[in-house]
Each structure stands twice: as structure tokens, then as C-alpha cells.
Design an enzyme around this catalytic site. Structure first.
Site, short mmCIF file in Angstrom:
data_model
loop_
_atom_site.label_atom_id
_atom_site.label_comp_id
_atom_site.label_asym_id
_atom_site.label_seq_id
_atom_site.Cartn_x
_atom_site.Cartn_y
_atom_site.Cartn_z
N ASP A 103 0.84 -1.20 0.00
CA ASP A 103 0.00 0.00 0.00
C ASP A 103 0.88 1.25 0.00
OD1 ASP A 103 -3.25 0.45 0.87
OD2 ASP A 103 -1.89 2.18 0.97
N ASN B 2 -12.78 -2.92 3.16
CA ASN B 2 -13.70 -1.79 3.16
C ASN B 2 -14.76 -2.06 2.09
OD1 ASN B 2 -12.25 -0.40 5.15
ND2 ASN B 2 -10.86 0.48 3.63
N VAL C 34 -11.35 2.25 -4.02
CA VAL C 34 -11.05 1.52 -5.25
C VAL C 34 -12.04 0.37 -5.35
CG1 VAL C 34 -9.32 0.25 -6.56
CG2 VAL C 34 -8.60 2.15 -5.09
N HIS D 175 -10.33 -5.82 -2.87
CA HIS D 175 -8.98 -6.02 -2.33
C HIS D 175 -9.08 -6.17 -0.82
CE1 HIS D 175 -9.93 -1.75 -2.44
NE2 HIS D 175 -9.21 -1.63 -1.33
N HIS E 139 -7.09 -5.59 2.72
CA HIS E 139 -5.95 -4.96 3.38
C HIS E 139 -5.39 -5.95 4.40
CE1 HIS E 139 -6.90 -0.65 2.28
NE2 HIS E 139 -8.07 -1.20 2.05
#
Ligand code: AMP
Length: 115
Positions: free
Chosen positions: A31, A87, A96, A100, A102
Site C-alpha cells: 500500500d 472496506n 477503489v 482487495h 488490506h
């Protein structure tokens, strides 16, 4: 066909990014704005799924691959313990819309979110 996401553009080498691991279906990007000593993003190579709910409904095996890869890179880049965050929706901070995970790891003992 939708526009390539920023993650797809990094995967294709159009814009720079540090890819630290990949296999046939997923890749792992460091990130750019880390929120923990280790902050990696595990991303399916397909951008077909916008968020984890779509991924779980559409391809549960691919979601399992994302989780397995999270464990692998947490072991390689930290002590193997990690926090996994998806998220989901703009109201939860998703920016985005290419699903994905995290992976946050390293020195999180004092930073409990819940409990
Ligand atoms: P989210 O807010 O959950 O959608 O997460 C998007 C994440 O992508 C954020 O943590 C950003 O810091 C990260 N990000 C955005 N652009 C880049 C980039 N070019 N390289 C690496 N990470 C990025």
C-alpha cells in the site's frame, strides 16, 4: 468492459507499484499509504468483483485464495499474525472498486479496533 482500475493498471505495468507476490489468480501490492508497519493489499487479478460481498457470491474459491495469500504474506513480511480488512462501500471508506483485502501486520497489539 469497464475502465481498468488503478490496481489493474499497476498489474499491467502501466503505472508503478511494488508487487511483492502473485500467483495465477491474485497479486499482492504494497500500500502506498501504509496504516501499519506492514500494509499489503491482496487483489484478485480480475476486476470483475467490486467488493467482498460480490466476490463471496460470485467466486467463493477466489475469496478463499485471497485469504490464503493474506496468511502467506503475513508470515513472510511479519510474524504471521495479521488483521484482514475489506472496506465495503464508499461510506465505509472504500475508494477503489476492484475488490482487495488490506493485510495489516506488525506491532498491532496495542491498536485494537474492537474488544
Ligand atoms: P480502499 O480505500 O479500501 O478502497 O483501499 C484502497 C487502498 O489503495 C488505499 O489504502 C490506498 O492507499 C491504496 N492505493 C491507492 N493507490 C495506490 C497505488 N498507486 N499503489 C499502492 N496502493 C495504492
Amino acid at each position: 468492459m469497464s475502465e481498468p482500475s488503478i490496481f489493474t493498471r499497476i498489474l499491467q505495468g502501466e503505472i508503478p507499484g511494488e508487487i511483492v507476490a502473485q500467483n495465477e489468480h491474485v497479486f499482492v501490492l504494497r500500500d502506498i499509504a501504509p496504516q501499519a508497519p506492514v500494509h499489503l493489499l491482496v487483489i484478485p487479478k480480475t476486476q470483475r468483483y467490486r467488493d467482498v460481498a460480490e466476490l463471496a457470491a460470485g467466486d467463493p474459491a477466489l475469496l478463499a485464495e485471497v485469504v490464503a495469500m493474506a496468511g502467506r504474506v503475513a508470515a513472510e513480511h511479519a510474524d504471521g499474525d495479521y488483521r484482514l480488512i475489506f472496506n465495503t462501500g464508499a461510506g465505509a471508506g472504500q475508494t477503489v472498486f476492484h475488490v482487495h483485502a488490506h493485510v495489516l501486520a506488525g506491532g498491532l497489539e496495542e491498536k485494537r479496533l474492537v474488544g
